[in-house]
Design a protein around this motif. Structure first.
Motif, PDB file in Angstrom:
ATOM      1  N   ASN A 142      18.855   4.319  -7.425  1.00 21.97           N
ATOM      2  CA  ASN A 142      19.490   5.038  -8.518  1.00 21.97           C
ATOM      3  C   ASN A 142      20.954   5.328  -8.212  1.00 21.97           C
ATOM      4  O   ASN A 142      21.822   5.214  -9.080  1.00 21.97           O
ATOM      5  CB  ASN A 142      18.734   6.344  -8.787  1.00 21.97           C
ATOM      6  CG  ASN A 142      19.110   6.973 -10.105  1.00 21.97           C
ATOM      7  OD1 ASN A 142      19.617   6.305 -11.005  1.00 21.97           O
ATOM      8  ND2 ASN A 142      18.889   8.254 -10.232  1.00 21.97           N
ATOM      9  N   THR A 143      21.262   5.707  -6.966  1.00 26.80           N
ATOM     10  CA  THR A 143      22.628   6.109  -6.626  1.00 26.80           C
ATOM     11  C   THR A 143      23.529   4.931  -6.292  1.00 26.80           C
ATOM     12  O   THR A 143      24.736   4.996  -6.484  1.00 26.80           O
ATOM     13  CB  THR A 143      22.611   7.076  -5.431  1.00 26.80           C
ATOM     14  OG1 THR A 143      22.007   6.427  -4.293  1.00 26.80           O
ATOM     15  CG2 THR A 143      21.804   8.320  -5.762  1.00 26.80           C
TER      16      THR A 143
ATOM     17  N   SER B  92      25.868   3.289  -9.176  1.00 25.59           N
ATOM     18  CA  SER B  92      26.931   4.028  -9.870  1.00 25.59           C
ATOM     19  C   SER B  92      28.307   3.400  -9.683  1.00 25.59           C
ATOM     20  O   SER B  92      29.089   3.326 -10.638  1.00 25.59           O
ATOM     21  CB  SER B  92      26.940   5.484  -9.402  1.00 25.59           C
ATOM     22  OG  SER B  92      27.167   5.554  -7.996  1.00 25.59           O
ATOM     23  N   THR B  93      28.631   2.945  -8.471  1.00 20.90           N
ATOM     24  CA  THR B  93      29.968   2.410  -8.229  1.00 20.90           C
ATOM     25  C   THR B  93      30.123   0.966  -8.708  1.00 20.90           C
ATOM     26  O   THR B  93      31.207   0.409  -8.622  1.00 20.90           O
ATOM     27  CB  THR B  93      30.292   2.459  -6.728  1.00 20.90           C
ATOM     28  OG1 THR B  93      29.193   1.914  -5.988  1.00 20.90           O
ATOM     29  CG2 THR B  93      30.536   3.878  -6.269  1.00 20.90           C
TER      30      THR B  93
ATOM     31  N   LEU C  71      28.859  -0.140 -11.842  1.00 20.45           N
ATOM     32  CA  LEU C  71      28.593  -0.254 -13.276  1.00 20.45           C
ATOM     33  C   LEU C  71      29.661  -1.061 -13.997  1.00 20.45           C
ATOM     34  O   LEU C  71      29.360  -1.954 -14.804  1.00 20.45           O
ATOM     35  CB  LEU C  71      28.490   1.143 -13.893  1.00 20.45           C
ATOM     36  CG  LEU C  71      27.238   1.953 -13.566  1.00 20.45           C
ATOM     37  CD1 LEU C  71      27.340   3.353 -14.163  1.00 20.45           C
ATOM     38  CD2 LEU C  71      25.997   1.245 -14.074  1.00 20.45           C
TER      39      LEU C  71
ATOM     40  N   SER D 202      26.444   2.222 -20.100  1.00 20.93           N
ATOM     41  CA  SER D 202      25.713   3.451 -19.794  1.00 20.93           C
ATOM     42  C   SER D 202      24.196   3.247 -19.798  1.00 20.93           C
ATOM     43  O   SER D 202      23.459   3.982 -19.135  1.00 20.93           O
ATOM     44  CB  SER D 202      26.080   4.555 -20.785  1.00 20.93           C
ATOM     45  OG  SER D 202      25.701   4.187 -22.107  1.00 20.93           O
TER      46      SER D 202
ATOM     47  N   VAL E 231      22.092   2.995 -16.603  1.00 21.88           N
ATOM     48  CA  VAL E 231      21.634   4.258 -16.016  1.00 21.88           C
ATOM     49  C   VAL E 231      20.638   4.954 -16.935  1.00 21.88           C
ATOM     50  O   VAL E 231      19.601   5.452 -16.492  1.00 21.88           O
ATOM     51  CB  VAL E 231      22.838   5.183 -15.731  1.00 21.88           C
ATOM     52  CG1 VAL E 231      22.355   6.543 -15.236  1.00 21.88           C
ATOM     53  CG2 VAL E 231      23.765   4.540 -14.713  1.00 21.88           C
TER      54      VAL E 231
ATOM     55  N   THR F 117      16.853   6.230 -16.086  1.00 23.86           N
ATOM     56  CA  THR F 117      16.530   7.660 -16.132  1.00 23.86           C
ATOM     57  C   THR F 117      15.449   7.949 -17.164  1.00 23.86           C
ATOM     58  O   THR F 117      14.530   8.738 -16.925  1.00 23.86           O
ATOM     59  CB  THR F 117      17.788   8.472 -16.460  1.00 23.86           C
ATOM     60  OG1 THR F 117      18.793   8.183 -15.489  1.00 23.86           O
ATOM     61  CG2 THR F 117      17.490   9.966 -16.462  1.00 23.86           C
TER      62      THR F 117
ATOM     63  N   PRO G  15      26.623   5.601  -3.268  1.00 25.98           N
ATOM     64  CA  PRO G  15      27.846   5.090  -3.897  1.00 25.98           C
ATOM     65  C   PRO G  15      28.702   4.228  -2.966  1.00 25.98           C
ATOM     66  O   PRO G  15      29.232   3.202  -3.380  1.00 25.98           O
ATOM     67  CB  PRO G  15      28.578   6.378  -4.312  1.00 25.98           C
ATOM     68  CG  PRO G  15      27.484   7.392  -4.477  1.00 25.98           C
ATOM     69  CD  PRO G  15      26.486   7.064  -3.411  1.00 25.98           C
TER      70      PRO G  15
ATOM     71  N   SER H  61      27.515  16.140 -10.369  1.00 27.99           N
ATOM     72  CA  SER H  61      28.307  14.964 -10.743  1.00 27.99           C
ATOM     73  C   SER H  61      29.680  15.335 -11.298  1.00 27.99           C
ATOM     74  O   SER H  61      30.590  14.489 -11.332  1.00 27.99           O
ATOM     75  CB  SER H  61      27.546  14.121 -11.772  1.00 27.99           C
ATOM     76  OG  SER H  61      27.237  14.885 -12.918  1.00 27.99           O
TER      77      SER H  61
ATOM     78  N   THR I 205      22.970  18.597 -17.802  1.00 31.80           N
ATOM     79  CA  THR I 205      24.102  17.692 -17.587  1.00 31.80           C
ATOM     80  C   THR I 205      24.785  17.371 -18.904  1.00 31.80           C
ATOM     81  O   THR I 205      26.031  17.356 -18.993  1.00 31.80           O
ATOM     82  CB  THR I 205      23.629  16.387 -16.910  1.00 31.80           C
ATOM     83  OG1 THR I 205      23.071  16.695 -15.644  1.00 31.80           O
ATOM     84  CG2 THR I 205      24.784  15.414 -16.730  1.00 31.80           C
TER      85      THR I 205
END
Length: 504
Positions: free
Chosen positions: A35-36, A39-40, A42, A56, A59, A63, A159, A290, A415
């Motif tokens: 999952n993490t 992120s970098t 995308l 988006s 992710v 989720t 990340p 975040s 969030t």
């Protein structure tokens, strides 16, 4: 004949238990890292697949599926046994990882990510369920704390690792790297995870499953879209669908003979208080983490690299307290002090962030958020053990799913709310000549000192009520922690109620 609520628990030797924990930790880490680490990457993935507008969903799809499937997987673990669900989830996770790397377009990738999210939820949930089935309530916090290290470690290295893999190997290897590690983990799991008998009779609450799934999907989509002006009408429609579906779900569950989420469990004080505490972790800390780097970059005029030190300090505090609390509870069996202490530290720390002047050295917010992390770590894994021990042994999977579900939903909703407050607050207060849509830390740092000071003050003013609200959330947690029953966790190897009376 109705099956007994007491499920025989296999007695593992210390060596076998250690092997099991290593296996579960490695698999949990694999799921958390997936999952993490994305992120970098995308922007690179979306650019190469030619679908930047759908970025988006890489992710969101993950989720969404990992959240809504939690109750279903928890019930499935009780019906067919957690080992079967765990191994099936691991195999499905590896297949989905392979498919992600070969994705020719964004639609394929999003579909594969949905499957990844479903299987990752099964890995996390069944890891905790298996621990509950093979340990006594008193042993459980220490074992769950060990497995719980997977999430904060994944936050720390994910990340960075994702960036390195993307730069040197290409983005498909973000997913393919799971395969060799996962095959080893699968081989290890086949040996280490014991066969566990199902806890409930083979029956499934189809109406409850359908209404809850529709309600959760609509809710997650609503909070995801509400911040986008073009999707606001769809978000409001989803809120309406979620309200209707969840109302129908509660009506169904009251009458169901084998509900997917037995509402009677909440009549137990330990179960109800533990569930509230788990939700507070998602609402009070996971939601804001975040946004911390952006706050530090704007309010403290720090670089992107330096701004990452604040969430890192938070995670280190969480990791330290999580392991320490698990060890201490395992020794004494007494658990009530730690949620009380943890929620108090969290409330005071977030209050300190609200009152902290932005001109202080960066060490100040780092130290305060370290305290918030310590406070959260004091009960992050412990509440899972408390809720598991309060539920009937035949519903361990369902109880574990509940405590994870409320944490995930709390984080998702909070969030979205925090992101909306920041977007609206900053846009409304920016001086003329600055556009919130194009405002970046680099642009602010290159501006004149007066503009930098003005933006720093704006971010401080926007984040102050956010920190105060999150401090109030932890204050609610103090009340929930005080409502936990007094006593100590049982030493019985077979699952038992959460507490036993303290001898006079």
């Amino acid at each position: 004949m109705k099956p007994s609520s007491r499920v025989p628990a296999p007695v593992l030797t210390p060596l076998r238990l250690r092997l099991l924990l290593v296996s579960l930790l490695s698999v949990s880490f694999l799921g958390a890292l997936d999952n993490t680490v994305v992120s970098t990457s995308l922007a690179t993935i979306a650019g190469q697949l030619g679908a930047l507008e759908h970025m988006s969903w890489i992710v969101v799809g993950y989720t969404l599926s990992s959240t809504v499937l939690l109750p279903v997987l928890g019930k499935l673990g009780d019906v067919v046994g957690p080992r079967s669900v765990f191994l099936a989830s691991l195999v499905l996770f590896l297949v989905a990882s392979l498919a992600c790397g070969f994705a020719p377009d964004m639609g394929w990738l999003i579909a594969a990510r949905v499957v990844q999210g479903m299987s990752s939820a099964g890995l996390q949930l069944m890891s905790q369920t298996i621990v509950a089935r093979v340990t006594s309530p008193r042993q459980r916090p220490r074992s769950l704390a060990i497995i719980g290290t997977a999430f904060p470690i994944a936050i720390l290295i994910g990340p960075v690792l994702g960036g390195l893999i993307t730069d040197y190997w290409g983005w498909p290897w973000i997913f393919w790297i799971n395969l060799p590690v996962g095959v080893v983990a699968l081989t290890f799991a086949l040996i280490a995870v014991p066969h566990l008998a199902p806890g409930e009779r083979p029956s499934f609450d189809i109406p409850g499953t359908v209404t809850l799934t529709v309600g959760l999907v609509a809710l997650v989509l609503a909070v995801t879209w509400i911040g986008e002006e073009s999707s606001r009408a769809a978000a409001l429609a989803c809120f309406l669908v979620a309200a209707i579906a969840l109302a129908a779900f509660f009506a169904v569950e009251v009458r169901a003979s084998a509900p997917i989420l037995p509402l009677r469990l909440f009549a137990d004080r330990a179960f109800a208080a533990g569930t509230v505490l788990s939700a507070i972790i998602g609402i009070g800390l996971f939601s804001v983490t975040s946004f911390l780097p952006t706050y530090i970059q704007m309010a403290y005029r720090a670089t992107a690299t330096v701004s990452g030190l604040v969430p890192i300090a938070t995670v280190f505090g969480m990791l330290f307290a999580n392991l320490a609390t698990g060890s201490l509870v395992g020794r004494s069996g007494r658990y009530r002090l730690y949620p009380i202490l943890g929620t108090t530290l969290g409330a005071l720390g977030l209050l300190g962030m609200a009152l902290l002047p932005v001109g202080l050295p960066l060490a100040a917010p780092m130290a305060i958020m370290f305290v918030v992390g310590v406070g959260t770590g004091c009960f992050m894994s412990l509440v899972v053990a408390i809720v598991q021990s309060a539920a009937p042994p035949s519903q361990t999977g369902t109880a574990t799913a509940t405590v994870n579900l409320v944490r995930q939903i709390g984080s998702t909703v909070a969030t979205a709310v925090i992101g909306g407050v920041i977007a609206v607050g900053v846009a409304a207060a920016l001086p003329r000549g600055l556009d919130a849509a194009t405002l970046t830390p680099q642009l602010v740092h290159a501006a004149d000192p007066a503009t930098q000071a003005a933006v720093a003050a704006i971010y401080r003013d926007v984040f102050t009520p956010i920190f105060l609200a999150l401090a109030a959330v932890y204050a609610v947690g103090i009340v929930a922690a005080l409502l936990l029953p007094r006593g100590r966790l049982s030493d019985d190897h077979e699952p038992a109620p959460a507490t036993e009376p303290i001898a006079a």
